[in-house]
Design a protein around this motif. Sequence first.
Motif, mmCIF file in Angstrom:
data_model
loop_
_atom_site.group_PDB
_atom_site.id
_atom_site.type_symbol
_atom_site.label_atom_id
_atom_site.label_comp_id
_atom_site.label_asym_id
_atom_site.label_seq_id
_atom_site.Cartn_x
_atom_site.Cartn_y
_atom_site.Cartn_z
ATOM 1 N N PRO A 199 51.007 96.963 123.600
ATOM 2 C CA PRO A 199 50.467 96.267 125.011
ATOM 3 C C PRO A 199 50.122 94.899 124.987
ATOM 4 O O PRO A 199 50.482 94.389 126.156
ATOM 5 N N LEU A 200 49.756 94.378 124.068
ATOM 6 C CA LEU A 200 49.397 93.019 124.032
ATOM 7 C C LEU A 200 50.918 92.207 124.033
ATOM 8 O O LEU A 200 50.843 91.240 124.801
ATOM 9 N N LEU A 201 51.931 92.627 123.504
ATOM 10 C CA LEU A 201 53.312 92.006 123.527
ATOM 11 C C LEU A 201 53.575 92.191 125.026
ATOM 12 O O LEU A 201 54.309 91.175 125.459
ATOM 13 N N LYS A 202 53.675 93.338 125.626
ATOM 14 C CA LYS A 202 53.788 93.658 126.933
ATOM 15 C C LYS A 202 53.283 92.723 128.053
ATOM 16 O O LYS A 202 53.859 92.158 128.764
ATOM 17 N N TYR A 203 51.852 92.434 127.760
ATOM 18 C CA TYR A 203 51.075 91.781 128.660
ATOM 19 C C TYR A 203 51.717 90.293 128.670
ATOM 20 O O TYR A 203 51.769 89.651 129.708
ATOM 21 N N ALA A 204 51.954 89.568 127.346
ATOM 22 C CA ALA A 204 52.212 88.360 127.119
ATOM 23 C C ALA A 204 53.673 88.270 127.895
ATOM 24 O O ALA A 204 54.017 87.325 128.504
ATOM 25 N N LEU A 205 54.596 89.317 127.749
ATOM 26 C CA LEU A 205 55.891 89.154 128.406
ATOM 27 C C LEU A 205 55.829 89.295 129.925
ATOM 28 O O LEU A 205 56.662 88.367 130.577
ATOM 29 N N GLU A 206 54.814 90.036 130.386
ATOM 30 C CA GLU A 206 54.810 90.072 131.874
ATOM 31 C C GLU A 206 54.285 88.771 132.461
ATOM 32 O O GLU A 206 54.405 88.560 133.595
ATOM 33 N N HIS A 207 53.267 88.380 131.698
ATOM 34 C CA HIS A 207 52.552 87.354 132.256
ATOM 35 C C HIS A 207 52.708 85.697 131.755
ATOM 36 O O HIS A 207 52.003 84.951 131.982
ATOM 37 N N LYS A 208 54.170 85.644 131.094
ATOM 38 C CA LYS A 208 54.457 84.484 130.477
ATOM 39 C C LYS A 208 54.400 83.310 131.580
ATOM 40 O O LYS A 208 54.210 82.159 131.124
ATOM 41 N N GLN A 209 54.994 83.687 132.770
ATOM 42 C CA GLN A 209 54.846 82.585 133.946
ATOM 43 C C GLN A 209 53.600 82.292 134.238
ATOM 44 O O GLN A 209 53.430 81.165 134.698
ATOM 45 N N LYS A 210 52.778 83.243 134.247
ATOM 46 C CA LYS A 210 51.399 82.579 134.545
ATOM 47 C C LYS A 210 50.338 82.159 133.522
ATOM 48 O O LYS A 210 49.499 81.360 133.981
#
Length: 170
Positions: free
Chosen positions: A5-16
Motif C-alpha cells: 500500500p505504501l508503494l502504491k501510494y508513492a507511485l500514484e502520488h509521485k506527481q503531487k
Amino acid sequence: SIVWPLLKYALEHKQKLSNDDLMLHLSSILSIIVSDMTLIDHTKKAKTENRIWQYCRNHYTEEISVSRVSKELNISESHIGHIFSNVMGCTFPQYINTLRLEHAETLLTTTTKSCTQISAQSGFPTLRTFNRVFLQKHNMTPLQFRKQMSKVADEALEYSTAHINDAVSE
C-alpha cells in the motif's frame, strides 16, 4: 503487507509529492523491508567448517566416519559431504587418510617404531590399508620411505658438518 500500500501510494502520488517527500516515503518503505530481512551470517558457515576440521584433527587416529562426525557435531551427513567436496576438493575418507599419513610420516622419520605400531597409532584400521594408502601417495612402501628419509637426513648432516668444519678451519 504494509509495503505494497505504501508503494502504491508513492507511485500514484509521485506527481503531487515533492522530491523530498517522495524520498522520505521511499526511505520508509526501504526501512520496513530491511527491518524484516534476515541477514546471512557468513561466519556461521566458516564456524561450521572449522568445527568439522577441528573434530577431524582431534579424532583422526580413532575409528571415524561421516556418520560419527554428523552425530557428534549435529550436522547432516550430506552437508558434511558437501563441505568436503566443495571446500576441500576431496572426500571425507581422503581427508582423514591425509591426516593419518602426515602423522605416520612424522613417526617414520622421528622414531624407530615398527610399521604395525605406526599404522595403529596413526589411525589406520589395518596394516594393509596403511601400506596401500602410503604406496598410493609416495610410490614407495613406508619402510622405503623411512630409509630414504634417513639417507637424506644423513646427507644433510654430513653436508652441514663439512661446512661447519670448513668455517672453523678458516
